[in-house]
Design an enzyme around this catalytic site. Structure first.
Site, short mmCIF file in Angstrom:
data_model
loop_
_atom_site.label_atom_id
_atom_site.label_comp_id
_atom_site.label_asym_id
_atom_site.label_seq_id
_atom_site.Cartn_x
_atom_site.Cartn_y
_atom_site.Cartn_z
CB SER A 64 -0.92 0.02 1.22
OG SER A 64 -0.13 0.01 2.40
N GLY A 65 2.16 1.10 0.13
CA GLY A 65 3.06 2.25 0.12
C GLY A 65 3.41 2.68 -1.30
CG PHE A 66 4.30 6.69 -2.19
CD1 PHE A 66 2.92 6.54 -2.30
CD2 PHE A 66 4.79 7.91 -1.72
CE1 PHE A 66 2.04 7.57 -1.96
CE2 PHE A 66 3.92 8.94 -1.38
CZ PHE A 66 2.55 8.76 -1.49
CB CYS A 93 15.88 7.19 -3.98
SG CYS A 93 15.36 7.87 -2.41
CG ASN A 140 11.51 9.39 -5.72
OD1 ASN A 140 11.08 10.08 -6.64
ND2 ASN A 140 10.80 9.10 -4.65
#
Ligand SMILES: NC(=O)c1ccc[n+]([C@@H]2O[C@H](COP(=O)([O-])OP(=O)(O)OC[C@H]3O[C@@H](n4cnc5c(N)ncnc54)[C@H](OP(=O)(O)O)[C@@H]3O)[C@@H](O)[C@H]2O)c1
Ligand SMILES: NC(=O)c1ccc[n+]([C@@H]2O[C@H](COP(=O)([O-])OP(=O)(O)OC[C@H]3O[C@@H](n4cnc5c(N)ncnc54)[C@H](OP(=O)(O)O)[C@@H]3O)[C@@H](O)[C@H]2O)c1
Ligand SMILES: NC(=O)c1ccc[n+]([C@@H]2O[C@H](COP(=O)([O-])OP(=O)(O)OC[C@H]3O[C@@H](n4cnc5c(N)ncnc54)[C@H](OP(=O)(O)O)[C@@H]3O)[C@@H](O)[C@H]2O)c1
Ligand SMILES: NC(=O)c1ccc[n+]([C@@H]2O[C@H](COP(=O)([O-])OP(=O)(O)OC[C@H]3O[C@@H](n4cnc5c(N)ncnc54)[C@H](OP(=O)(O)O)[C@@H]3O)[C@@H](O)[C@H]2O)c1
Ligand SMILES: [Zn+2]
Ligand SMILES: [Zn+2]
Lengths: 56, 346, 346, 346, 346, 56
Positions: free
Chosen positions: D11-13, D146, D310
């Site tokens: 559910s994160g980026f 990143c 990123n």
């Protein structure tokens, strides 16, 4: 209203009248969050920082 | 004369703007700025533009006596505390929706009722362009909603001129910035989710319809979109006026809008013209108490536009304007901020 | 089978997107990309996303024979050159407005006439969701306008279901990105002037009304606003449908929209639900050929929404989709780009 | 061959981007996507770009057996659960910092220690451009940070060519987007506070220095600024190389950068040239796994640039790239997304 | 006392800001505002924030006599016309680079020479924080460059305190808004190309280095990046000071910065602290004449920051500040604009 | 894996295997949040909406 020195920048911080031990104030000059560790005379220490997590 | 003023909800967006205005106001002096979360912190730690202000947040339950108490708290707080607020101040200027509607019944219909209906009669709606009656010496000044403000400023000249009647079809399509959501915010207002949006967030049934109905006697359909700016509310009102005799032409509209606003210090008419900026735009008025208002005729349709800074004309600026009237001050006192050009997305 | 394709106007925004799509398309091979200004320069010097493409711009008056010629030139260019374009290609896919309307009369009314009206009959309007008839083996494929595309996709299910009739009042309020203005731009599209805007740039009488009237048989009022994004067009259509029998409820609308689009590969229904993204949003479809379409019922009003990427579904993607059909290819060939999350203002 | 893959932290980026890549990947099939907060909800309710995916979030403590388990969880989670993760999967591809450094001592110095130091030896650092050794058949693949990724890609050619030595002064000044903060966010990442910023958020002592020191043998000074974009990290590395014999000229630099990257599928050199896009820019690579890398010579100074997305090259794309190598697949499988032009602030 | 003032180049960004400031200034009165392109048009047709100003553009070759003539023209114009400008005005306040450097030789080195070198001695560099000497009664006031201003304000305290010496390594990494490019703009400054960028536009050898060398006696390396904002310049100066005796600690830096700026009305120190805004940020000072200045200690490195509004402190505000001094007025007269919170990307 | 109809749009919603009464799922078609009010046979009702407050 009492005064104490900021531990970061050395400026004097005027404390609100009714401030109690353990409360957090910020230095009006450098913004450091300071914990009130003594009253009469007022004494301030750096507050534990809530470091921001930028999560990369 | 210096009037003492305090701000409840001073760590919020509207409250911070009140501090900005009142601290530079020639007639007001800020006594207290409350915040529960930031008690004892400097005002500048929350509002970086106010770092030079030598003021710390205080507890909202411990209010000094003042001439004017401004409350910029979420819906429900000022109705709950109205008695103690009025005990502390001659005049309460409330920026929330708590005293905007005229009757308990209206609060039952549009909100979850009202907990202090007895005070509704002491309140005067405060968008001065709709009328200054009752503002002087009001006990409670009820500052208008930002989206309602933009919409009503766009439409009022059509009503005054008898062009727009209560039966006419009106669609108000709004585009608003993220500061309307307040400093609290939620998942939807995080930068990654809120950037670059054109997002219908109140596709139907927005509560500001109630205010507009009471103030202008019009019923309309409202749709609000979030767009990528921080400050600003732009209303595009698609109307089909039947009140005139035959087609409405641009000169008629110029007449109507000039009649309505020529003496208003905070309304600027922008309708057509040349160059890049031909119709009302929020970015031209950002940081100011100005409303840009304009129109375009399109056969049977008249499109009426208004653009404001929701935190200023839509909230703190409108409140100070009303307070200036309430206290018999110069209307524009403390409200002479200029807009910027060029400016990005303020 | 590999089909040879060239792009006239390849240094522009729509032309660059055609190159992006065609160069990665399984069935097409790019032969020429024209630009007068950048002749002999690499395509990547203008479109940095295409640096890996080993291709240089050529002169548009010197066209090789191809299966498909895509023209992404300003209004007027392809009608002027239609004969030579058809000489060079089996199929002309034109992205401009030059062949979208059905009759010379329509061009007289909405534009400054037409210089090659004889070819209007050979042209087929190309938004596939409105019908694929005539697209297969068309000589001229006339790709739809971006704002018309968004508006028509929002409204079509209401028409198909008999809810919306030609007499009904419709207001289409659009919010669009800066890429709609093309690479040329002017003072109004410089970054300082165009940033952060909510700017009514076509308050009335937008030419896309003509297309919509021809395709859907509806007449409507159009207002277009520039907002701060680069790609994207969002249509909010305020309709007052009288074609149903009584009030229109959400399940009726779900039925109508599903009936219209359940087999469409490029339409995604978004209407209500939960979370942050509840209605169509341009940023969810940026870079893709998808249209998000949705609705909200509000008493007598139905608000119909659509969001597209104007450079894709509103231009190059729609053109490639139509070309796929014209050449009997898989409809989705070369058009499977995914959207991004999170994404800012693409 | 189809490989089964699951994503923890979906559910994160970074996790959402993994789903985007893996669901369209020719060799992987997504088995599970975990979220504690959104358990049972569709993946599309969180990631609107994935609405077509027929998949619901599951509980991260209930993992099926798979070939590859991708973990995109906050720092500390994968070291805590490494044993159960390795029990469920042949290969663990971790996107957090938990297995990037080589020794427990390094975690003591830069982080708050490590709870599963025994596994550090099974982990291989995964930025393929630094070397593919050990990636094939690795148990744990530790995907790079990143900001470290951007910085190292900019500097590596100077190190390889012997121009930059461990004693040389290097300042890395980074500008990054809001998605680096993850979906959680805090007050600083709300839209009103985060819009339009140039904000030094890690003025000194960024943890990514540790990775860079281990991987390139360089020590450098890091300063990271938040700027107004969602995706993107741009590194400007100011270096004063002493390793060459005399002044470093542009052709030397072209030589060094070509030597380093000419066979790399995901590195694009951009240094000078003509037109609008002359140096690496995050917006040209948004949504892709590409890194733009470039340089400029300035007397004794060489400025080395790199720009990435990123969430892609800096996270999910790099992880899939490494997984492709680990499983012996085509390196570019599933990673052929194209960039966009024009594009705003993706 | 009312002083007559005119603005040459008044249709530009810096010129428009001069009009904003001078028209609201208590001591100045605007006599003429020139533009060749917009001659006879109202000032408000170009600068929408000045619609209330009753003033039309005039021809720059037809100048009335005034006390102060402000020139905000491109490089080269004021040196060409200096004689006629001085004939029309007691004091010439030039915002271009034409009189910033001290000698013809410097113009030969950094620019294409100087066409009126005899006047260089009559010019005084005008960033007041560097010293007010010679400003009172200056014939020509040479307002500083915006990027040089930010950089010098960040570094000056380190020089004054003897910490930073001419031999020390300094890298200045700047991030600037699109208004720096002026109203003219080109392809690179169109909204679609300029949005969302982190773009190295002057990777090396920026001319502002010359000013800084003359004023502070430092030589440094400059790299300027375009980022997505309209107003603002942020300098991050990475320095390695050797002038102190041993390590430099935060309290030393507070001492140095306070010594330098405690009496300066337009400098605000921001370094560390708590909350969202901990270091200088352009958006906090947008629209104001304030510079936020700060620092962070990092071992042998000191990172010095400054953020300004390039159109204000970096151009028009600085010029008015200097003019106030030149005419013996209150230094802050007409320069009391407040910043905004929240604010997007002004 | 059982199925039930969405109360908003009428589409059929496939429930995860181990779903229990009181849990919330969303309709895969219209996105409505649905509360599981019955299993065997599965039954769904509209979940109490956490209305977003936009605070003007
Ligand atoms: N933002 C706009 O554009 C706008 C426009 C027109 C009208 N308004 C109205 O203005 C009001 C404030 O809006 P906003 O956007 O400024 O919201 P906000 O940023 O969320 O600020 C709310 C403020 O109220 C304080 N507060 C919350 N609960 C309180 C309580 N029970 N007692 C005392 N203080 C309390 C908060 O501080 P602590 O929690 O620290 O005490 C905070 O300072 C709302 O009623 C809104 O509808 C806003
Ligand atoms: N942008 C959109 O969102 C969008 C959406 C739907 C439809 N359209 C339509 O697509 C067309 C192109 O739009 P755009 O936005 O891509 O415009 P654009 O960026 O301005 O590009 C126009 C292109 O046409 C070329 N061109 C101009 N005059 C020409 C001529 N006489 N002969 C040959 N080539 C010529 C230009 O290149 P050279 O001058 O170098 O030759 C340039 O490559 C327009 O008709 C527009 O209405 C655009
Ligand atoms: N964002 C970037 O640019 C980037 C770049 C490189 C590397 N990374 C790394 O990737 C990781 C994820 O970053 P992000 O930006 O995607 O963060 P994010 O958006 O905050 O996502 C974190 C995810 O982890 C899940 N999670 C949190 N605690 C968990 C636990 N104890 N057990 C299982 N799942 C848990 C969360 O979902 P639930 O709470 O619902 O379970 C969420 O799905 C971090 O380690 C970050 O350093 C990120
Ligand atoms: N923008 C900044 O942030 C900034 C900061 C510091 C210093 N400056 C300096 O301020 C000056 C103006 O910059 P800007 O950004 O405002 O530029 P700009 O927006 O391009 O404006 C230039 C102005 O000069 C006028 N002009 C051009 N050539 C002229 C001529 N030969 N004679 C008379 N007027 C002429 C133009 O108007 P007409 O062509 O209509 O006459 C226009 O009003 C430059 O020297 C710049 O370096 C700018
Ligand atoms: Zn301090
Ligand atoms: Zn449903």
């Amino acid at each position: 209203m009492s005064e104490a020195d900021c531990v970061t920048c050395g400026d004097s911080v005027t404390l609100p009248g009714d401030v109690e031990i353990g409360e957090i104030v910020d230095c009006g000059s450098c913004g450091t969050e300071l914990e009130v560790v003594g009253v009469e005379p007022a004494e301030l220490d750096e507050a534990p920082d809530l470091a921001e997590d930028w999560g990369e | 004369m210096t009037l003492a003023a305090s701000v409840v909800g001073a760590s919020g967006f509207a409250g911070g703007e009140l501090l900005r205005l009142l601290s530079a106001h020639p007639e007001f002096e800020v006594v207290q700025a409350t915040s529960r979360e930031y008690e004892n912190h400097t005002v500048g730690s929350v509002h970086p533009n106010l770092r030079e202000l030598d003021l710390r947040f205080t507890d909202p339950t411990d209010l000094d006596s003042v001439d004017a108490l401004f409350t910029a708290t979420p819906h429900g707080v000022s109705m709950e505390n109205v008695q103690s607020y009025l005990a502390a101040a001659d005049t309460l200027v409330d920026l929330s929706a708590d005293f905007r509607l005229g009757s308990e019944a209206a609060y039952d219909e549009w909100y979850d009722g009202h907990s202090a209906p007895a005070y509704l009669d002491s309140a005067t709606y405060a968008l001065p362009e709709l009328g200054r009656d009752g503002l002087e010496d009001a006990d409670i000044v009820a500052s208008g909603g930002c989206n309602a403000t933009a919409t009503m400023l766009a439409l009022k000249p059509l009503v005054d001129a008898g062009l727009l009647t209560p039966e006419d079809q009106i669609v108000a399509d709004l585009k608003v910035g993220s500061s309307e959501g307040g400093a609290g915010g939620g998942a939807a207002s995080s930068h990654p989710e809120r950037s670059g949006v054109v997002r219908p967030y109140a596709p139907t049934g927005h509560r500001h319809e109630a205010e507009i109905e009471e103030q202008l006697g019009l019923s309309l359909s409202f749709t609000v979109h979030a767009v990528d700016m921080v400050r600003g509310a732009a209303a595009t009102c698609h109307t089909f006026p039947t009140g005139g005799d035959g087609g409405i032409e641009t000169p008629d509209l110029w007449g109507a809008y000039r009649d309505a606003y020529e003496d208003e210090p905070f309304v600027r008419l922008v309708a057509g013209g040349s160059g890049v900026y031909r119709y009302p735009e929020p970015k031209s008025v950002a940081g100011t108490n100005l409303a840009e208002v304009g129109f375009a005729a399109d056969g049977e349709r008249v499109v009426a536009f208004a653009a404001i800074d929701n935190v200023m004309k839509g909230a703190a600026g409108q409140a100070v304007h009303a307070a200036n009237i309430a206290f018999g001050l110069e209307e524009t006192a403390g409200l002479d901020q200029q807009g910027l050009h060029p400016v990005g997305s303020p």
